[in-house]
Write an enzyme that holds these catalytic residues in place. Structure first.
Site, PDB file in Angstrom:
ATOM      1  N   ASP A   8      82.093  73.600   8.005  1.00 19.91           N
ATOM      2  CA  ASP A   8      81.389  73.911   9.272  1.00 19.91           C
ATOM      3  C   ASP A   8      82.279  74.335  10.455  1.00 19.91           C
ATOM      4  O   ASP A   8      82.069  73.868  11.583  1.00 19.91           O
ATOM      5  CB  ASP A   8      80.544  72.700   9.718  1.00 19.91           C
ATOM      6  CG  ASP A   8      79.449  72.310   8.725  1.00 19.91           C
ATOM      7  OD1 ASP A   8      79.385  72.912   7.644  1.00 19.91           O
ATOM      8  OD2 ASP A   8      78.666  71.398   9.035  1.00 19.91           O
ATOM      9  N   ASP A  46      76.551  74.983   8.274  1.00 16.85           N
ATOM     10  CA  ASP A  46      75.299  74.393   8.732  1.00 16.85           C
ATOM     11  C   ASP A  46      74.384  75.567   9.099  1.00 16.85           C
ATOM     12  O   ASP A  46      74.802  76.474   9.832  1.00 16.85           O
ATOM     13  CB  ASP A  46      75.599  73.522   9.964  1.00 16.85           C
ATOM     14  CG  ASP A  46      74.743  72.278  10.046  1.00 16.85           C
ATOM     15  OD1 ASP A  46      74.216  71.829   9.010  1.00 16.85           O
ATOM     16  OD2 ASP A  46      74.598  71.739  11.171  1.00 16.85           O
ATOM     17  N   HIS A  81      71.454  73.527  17.252  1.00 21.89           N
ATOM     18  CA  HIS A  81      72.764  74.062  16.851  1.00 21.89           C
ATOM     19  C   HIS A  81      72.661  74.808  15.532  1.00 21.89           C
ATOM     20  O   HIS A  81      71.756  74.557  14.738  1.00 21.89           O
ATOM     21  CB  HIS A  81      73.786  72.920  16.717  1.00 21.89           C
ATOM     22  CG  HIS A  81      73.444  71.958  15.617  1.00 21.89           C
ATOM     23  ND1 HIS A  81      72.560  70.927  15.773  1.00 21.89           N
ATOM     24  CD2 HIS A  81      73.856  71.906  14.320  1.00 21.89           C
ATOM     25  CE1 HIS A  81      72.433  70.267  14.630  1.00 21.89           C
ATOM     26  NE2 HIS A  81      73.207  70.844  13.727  1.00 21.89           N
ATOM     27  N   LYS A 106      73.707  74.660   4.237  1.00 24.64           N
ATOM     28  CA  LYS A 106      72.991  73.387   4.184  1.00 24.64           C
ATOM     29  C   LYS A 106      72.116  73.206   5.417  1.00 24.64           C
ATOM     30  O   LYS A 106      72.335  73.872   6.436  1.00 24.64           O
ATOM     31  CB  LYS A 106      73.992  72.226   4.056  1.00 24.64           C
ATOM     32  CG  LYS A 106      75.006  72.168   5.182  1.00 24.64           C
ATOM     33  CD  LYS A 106      76.161  71.236   4.846  1.00 24.64           C
ATOM     34  CE  LYS A 106      77.178  71.163   5.940  1.00 24.64           C
ATOM     35  NZ  LYS A 106      76.726  70.603   7.205  1.00 24.64           N
ATOM     36  N   CYS A 151      80.123  65.657   9.064  1.00 24.70           N
ATOM     37  CA  CYS A 151      80.058  66.511   7.869  1.00 24.70           C
ATOM     38  C   CYS A 151      81.314  66.432   7.001  1.00 24.70           C
ATOM     39  O   CYS A 151      81.221  66.487   5.775  1.00 24.70           O
ATOM     40  CB  CYS A 151      79.715  67.932   8.277  1.00 24.70           C
ATOM     41  SG  CYS A 151      78.044  67.983   8.990  1.00 24.70           S
TER      42      CYS A 151
HETATM   43 ZN    ZN Z   1      73.181  70.446  11.698  1.00 29.87          ZN
END
Ligand code: ZN
Length: 196
Positions: A8, A46, A81, A106, A151
């Site tokens: 991410d 993400d 986000h 994801k 994460c």
């Molecule tokens: Zn997220």
């Protein structure tokens, strides 16, 4: 065989982003530099629909960082986000992506949040990352990126469960909450993880 998982490194998690990790940008040159040391480099991203239920904005009486129950799971509410297709969801411009062979997205389902690059938070879905790594002959993974206490931590913990020798690269990650990361780091080590 050893793989690097870059978690991410997206604009919304960098200074100026909607869910910024303090000094998150400082790890990008380090991540660029270490990629050459790996046989395989993959990344996670993400990637939320705009009505994702992890967003506080979807719950009128709630504020960011409050916690709710979402389909039986504790869910922290975040500022909006990494909305699919937005600038915030893009990888950082400074991140060298030339060696990233595969990207695992994801958090795409409205009611399912996913911190780990392997499974969603309720382990209802598999992203295919574990199978991909195993098919490529990977036995050891090193995890870097953002954020250390969410994460990165959950990706690393799932990597252990999936049977990979797993390290978190301390110099190539930053936490949202440093105190919380110390606790999670200890749990990761107790589960057989390494910190380098
Ligand atoms: Zn997220």
């Amino acid at each position: 065989m050893k793989a690097l998982i870059i978690v991410d490194v997206q604009n919304d998690f960098l200074p100026g982003g909607s869910l910024e990790v303090s000094r998150g940008d400082e790890i990008i040159p380090i991540i660029n530099h270490i990629q050459k040391d790996y046989n395989l480099v993959v990344a996670t991203q993400d990637w939320h629909p705009e009505n994702h239920k992890s967003f506080a904005s979807q719950h009128p009486d709630k504020l960011p960082f409050e916690q709710i129950d979402l389909d039986g799971l504790a869910q922290i509410l975040w500022p909006d986000h990494c909305i699919q297709g937005s600038y915030g969801a893009e990888f950082a411009d400074e991140l060298n992506t030339d060696r990233i062979e595969a990207i695992f997205r994801k958090g795409m389902e409205e009611r399912i949040d996913s911190y780990s690059g392997f499974f969603d938070n309720g382990k209802r879905k598999d992203t295919g990352l574990s199978g991909y790594l195993k098919a490529r002959g990977v036995t050891e993974v090193h995890v870097c990126g953002l954020a250390a206490d969410f994460c990165v931590y959950f990706t690393a913990l799932d990597a252990l469960t999936e049977g990979f020798k797993t390290s978190i690269i301390s110099k190539a990650t930053k936490a949202i909450d440093k105190g919380a990361f110390i606790e999670k780091k200890n749990n990761f080590i107790q589960n057989g993880g390494l910190l380098t």
